[in-house]
Design an enzyme around this catalytic site. Structure first.
Site, PDB file in Angstrom:
ATOM      1  N   ALA A 121       0.688  -1.016   0.164  1.00  0.00           N
ATOM      2  CA  ALA A 121      -0.236   0.051  -0.079  1.00  0.00           C
ATOM      3  C   ALA A 121       0.980   1.310   0.041  1.00  0.00           C
ATOM      4  O   ALA A 121       0.624   2.378  -0.581  1.00  0.00           O
ATOM      5  CB  ALA A 121      -1.012  -0.003   1.257  1.00  0.00           C
ATOM      6  N   TYR A 122       1.873   1.130   0.717  1.00  0.00           N
ATOM      7  CA  TYR A 122       2.928   2.276   0.980  1.00  0.00           C
ATOM      8  C   TYR A 122       3.455   2.724  -0.600  1.00  0.00           C
ATOM      9  O   TYR A 122       3.677   3.736  -1.045  1.00  0.00           O
ATOM     10  CB  TYR A 122       3.826   2.193   2.086  1.00  0.00           C
ATOM     11  N   ALA A 123       4.020   1.365  -1.117  1.00  0.00           N
ATOM     12  CA  ALA A 123       4.743   1.599  -2.220  1.00  0.00           C
ATOM     13  C   ALA A 123       3.725   2.085  -3.441  1.00  0.00           C
ATOM     14  O   ALA A 123       4.098   2.761  -4.129  1.00  0.00           O
ATOM     15  CB  ALA A 123       5.366   0.241  -2.710  1.00  0.00           C
TER      16      ALA A 123
END
Length: 247
Positions: A155-157
């Site tokens: 999700a962060y990437a």
């Protein structure tokens, strides 16, 4: 870094009270920039950074705002221009990171990350595109996790991959304005946020893949930001990976 009238170039660092943001603020101040240290919630820490810059002979102020709020951030840009007379560089370090496997990801965390990391990047970039003076630079911050594909970082990437796409397209859209637009994608960096909750063994394991056999430091990242903010005028529409060779 000053022109013939000895007017300093002016930089706004979003997330300037954080680990990388602080290092960037201090490095740009050392390079002669007047610096606006932006914060979202930690006024005390932002004020300390400004006090240190001023004590060292520099010029600095704090500005506050939610990076995803276009009205609040416009007011922050207004404050910088009112204090220093214009704006030359924006370094957008503000962001949040929540780690989770995709199968168990809390979608509320996904929404929160995308609000800050994606919408916030668009808000700040749009303001920068309209406010930066000729010869200026916008520097967004991504992550090497867009290439590393480590579990729990999906999700962060994904949010940072959006930042990279935004950056690359905006650089082409600003043709004729003499403004560079680039992204920095750090690898594992020894910020307080990154180190929080990690034991010594975990830190050593994360440092191992880099051929230089250490974690990055906030100062390593600030070095790249300072280059893109100053002499690196021929670098435009790029994603730079300061990660010691990890990817």
């Amino acid at each position: 870094m000053s022109d013939a009238n000895t007017t300093p170039r002016v930089a706004l660092v979003t997330g300037g009270s954080g680990g990388i943001g602080r290092a960037v603020s201090e490095r740009l101040a050392a390079d002669g920039f007047a610096v606006a240290v932006h914060y979202g919630g930690n006024a005390r820490r932002a004020g300390q950074i400004v006090d240190e810059i001023v004590a060292g002979g520099g010029r600095a102020i704090t500005v506050v705002g939610d990076v995803a709020d276009e009205v609040g951030m416009a007011e922050a840009f207004d404050s910088v221009e009112a204090e220093f007379g214009g704006l030359d560089v924006v370094v957008n370090t503000a962001g949040i990171m929540v780690l989770s496997p995709v199968a168990s990801l809390d979608l509320a965390d996904l929404d929160r990350m995308h609000r800050t990391n994606v919408r916030g990047a668009f808000v700040v970039s749009r303001l920068a595109a309209n406010r930066l003076r000729r010869g200026g630079a916008l520097i967004n911050v991504s992550t090497s996790q867009t290439r590393l594909q480590h579990p729990t970082y999906a999700a962060y990437a994904a949010s940072k991959a959006a930042v990279e796409s935004l950056t690359l397209v905006l650089a082409r859209e600003l043709r004729g304005k003499d403004i560079t637009v680039n992204a920095i994608a750090p690898g594992p960096t020894a910020t307080p946020l990154f180190l929080d909750g990690k034991d010594e063994h975990t830190v050593e394991r994360l440092a191992g893949p880099a051929p230089l056999e250490r974690l990055g430091t906030p100062e390593d990242i600030a070095e790249v930001a300072a280059f893109l903010a100053g002499p690196g005028r021929w670098i435009n529409g790029q994603v730079v990976f300061p990660n010691g060779g990890i990817a």
